[in-house]
Design an enzyme around this catalytic site. Structure first.
Site, short mmCIF file in Angstrom:
data_model
loop_
_atom_site.label_atom_id
_atom_site.label_comp_id
_atom_site.label_asym_id
_atom_site.label_seq_id
_atom_site.Cartn_x
_atom_site.Cartn_y
_atom_site.Cartn_z
N LYS A 33 70.04 -42.65 33.02
CA LYS A 33 69.74 -41.66 31.99
C LYS A 33 70.98 -41.33 31.16
O LYS A 33 72.10 -41.28 31.68
CB LYS A 33 69.20 -40.40 32.67
CG LYS A 33 68.75 -39.28 31.74
CD LYS A 33 68.16 -38.15 32.58
CE LYS A 33 67.80 -36.93 31.77
NZ LYS A 33 67.23 -35.86 32.62
N SER A 62 62.97 -32.00 35.30
CA SER A 62 63.21 -33.09 34.36
C SER A 62 62.96 -34.49 34.90
O SER A 62 62.92 -35.44 34.12
CB SER A 62 64.65 -33.02 33.84
OG SER A 62 64.81 -31.92 32.98
N SER A 108 63.31 -33.84 30.96
CA SER A 108 64.23 -34.52 30.06
C SER A 108 64.47 -35.98 30.40
O SER A 108 65.15 -36.69 29.65
CB SER A 108 65.56 -33.76 30.05
OG SER A 108 66.20 -33.81 31.31
#
Length: 472
Positions: free
Chosen positions: A83, A182, A158
């Site tokens: 990520k 997230s 996220s």
């Protein structure tokens, strides 16, 4: 005949160890799919093709040199994207922000060091909202992350790019991180398994300051066993970490054990914000309750862990966290309205207010962990709604309303960031429109093994990983 991306991460790894599949072949297959599909789903912000090819070649040579390839690590040669809130040496880390478009770290975060050491292949960096602050992945530096089950709808956030990548067959598994849901939010929106482990299970070092204990890394995967295998890769504290989870055995082995008869509490009262549960989310919750009972578990209603008084404290801590991101003064104007609003709110909180908020969160967590300790797991919906349309939650004209929209969409997930418990979302249900609807199970602190055993039992009873979106 199955294509390479039809195989689970563990199936790929087994083929590699048997010298039936080449890590180079696997990497080229995924790089080709990324080039064709990534922008459509907002999956990747950076593709590290040269690095991936070099690592795949090294992995292949290691297999050829090994006297017994079966002794190689479980995910050796398997692609694992990272990520774009996580540092990889020499690779841009934009943090989802126009203010960081030229930031290139010179070091790996510890979790990346562990992924490298496992022999995995780093395909690139996956899409994230600015600083990971929102539960949708829509920024100024990449296309929106979209669920492959309906590209008009958000992949969540996220870790939205990570979820979109795995769900669209652009990665077999992915690393994400979770400070308020997230990992679990996008996993639910994309029909995946998403696990937030126990606080301290995976190191956040060496740079991140663990002021709050809210944030931890976690795996996104198509199967429970794949998620467990990636957790094995990432887990482990490092010197200097402020939180240490007690050692466990193999999480992958745990996913192969029967959990036994468990006592499971459940509640569906939204915690973070008063909101109506969508009928599909309620049906998923009730169906999961029935399945657990059919499998022999004792399922009973329980009270939610805390009320709105703790939500306000969480918001203070969240806003201060946003304000602590070091942004150069002349780049503040490049931040999104929501980010600027949160940072302004955080700057207005005094040190005393911040300390009191952290203290109240910890006291609430202690109360709940004592009250709920008789339960082996707690069941809730993952989200209050099915995946929402791209842009539906975002409100640049009114960031306060944007924040409230997000709270109503995700009224369950942040509970377990406050308590530090492990929590996993499972894609046990699909709506009448063909959208994935997750349900969430939380375990006692440091009991990921039992949680994974239970999750694997549910998966065996209602398999889901053969369901694939149209782009597959």
């Amino acid at each position: 005949m199955a294509e390479l991306h039809d195989l689970t991460a563990l199936e790929l790894a087994e083929g590699i160890r048997r010298r039936e599949i080449s890590p180079v072949e696997v990497t080229e297959h995924y790089l080709d799919r990324i080039s064709r599909w990534s922008d459509r789903y907002g999956a990747y912000v950076t593709v590290t093709a040269d690095l991936a090819r070099a690592q795949a070649h090294e992995a292949e040579q290691a297999v050829l040199r090994a006297a017994d390839p079966g002794e190689l690590p479980p995910l050796h040669g398997v692609p694992v994207p990272v990520k774009d809130l996580t540092n990889v040496a020499g690779v841009p880390c934009r943090l989802g922000s126009a203010a960081f478009v030229d930031f290139v770290p010179h070091f790996d975060d510890h979790v990346v060091t562990r992924i490298r050491a496992s022999g995995a292949v780093l395909l690139g960096k996956t899409n994230t909202p600015e600083f990971g602050l929102s539960c949708y992945t829509e920024s100024d530096v990449a296309p929106p992350a979209r669920t492959p089950w309906d590209p008009t709808r958000s992949a969540g956030g996220s870790s939205g790019g990570a979820a979109a990548a795995v769900a669209a067959g652009l990665a077999p598994v992915a690393q994400g991180n979770d400070g308020g849901g997230s990992v679990r939010i996008p996993a639910s929106a994309c029909g995946l398994v998403g696990l937030k482990p126990t606080r301290g299970r995976i190191s956040n070092g060496p740079l991140a300051a663990d002021y709050t204990g809210l944030v931890c890394h976690g795996p996104l995967a198509r199967t429970v066993r794949d998620a467990a295998a990636l957790l094995d890769v990432m887990a482990g504290p490092m010197p200097g970490d402020p939180y240490w989870a007690p050692p466990c055995g193999s999480f992958l082995a745990a996913a192969g054990r029967e959990p036994g008869r468990l006592r499971i509490g459940r509640f569906c009262t939204p915690v973070v914000a008063p909101t109506e549960l969508h009928p599909a989310c309620l049906r998923a919750y009730e169906a999961a309750s029935e399945l657990l009972a059919e499998l022999g578990h004792e399922v009973e209603d329980c009270a939610p862990p805390f009320g709105p008084e703790v939500v306000g404290q969480f918001e203070t801590v969240w806003a201060v966290g946003a304000a602590l991101v070091p942004v150069e003064t002349d780049r503040e104007s490049q931040l999104l309205p929501l980010t600027r609003w949160l940072r302004d709110r955080g700057r207005k909180a005094s040190g005393v207010e911040y300390g009191l908020a952290l203290g109240e969160m910890q006291r609430a967590a202690r109360r709940w962990l004592v009250e709920s300790r008789s339960y082996d797991a707690i069941l809730t919906p993952t989200l209050a709604q099915p995946p929402v349309g791209v842009g539906e939650l975002r409100d640049d004209a009114d960031p306060a309303r944007d924040f409230e929209n997000q709270k109503r969409f995700t009224p369950f997930t942040s509970v377990y960031n406050v308590t530090g418990q492990p929590a996993i979302t499972l894609p046990l249900h699909w709506s009448e429109e063909g959208l994935p609807i997750g349900v969430m199970l939380a375990g006692r602190p440091a009991e990921e093994e039992l949680l994974l055993s239970l999750a694997a039992q549910l998966e065996a009873a209602r398999p889901w990983h053969t369901r694939k979106p149209a782009c597959w």
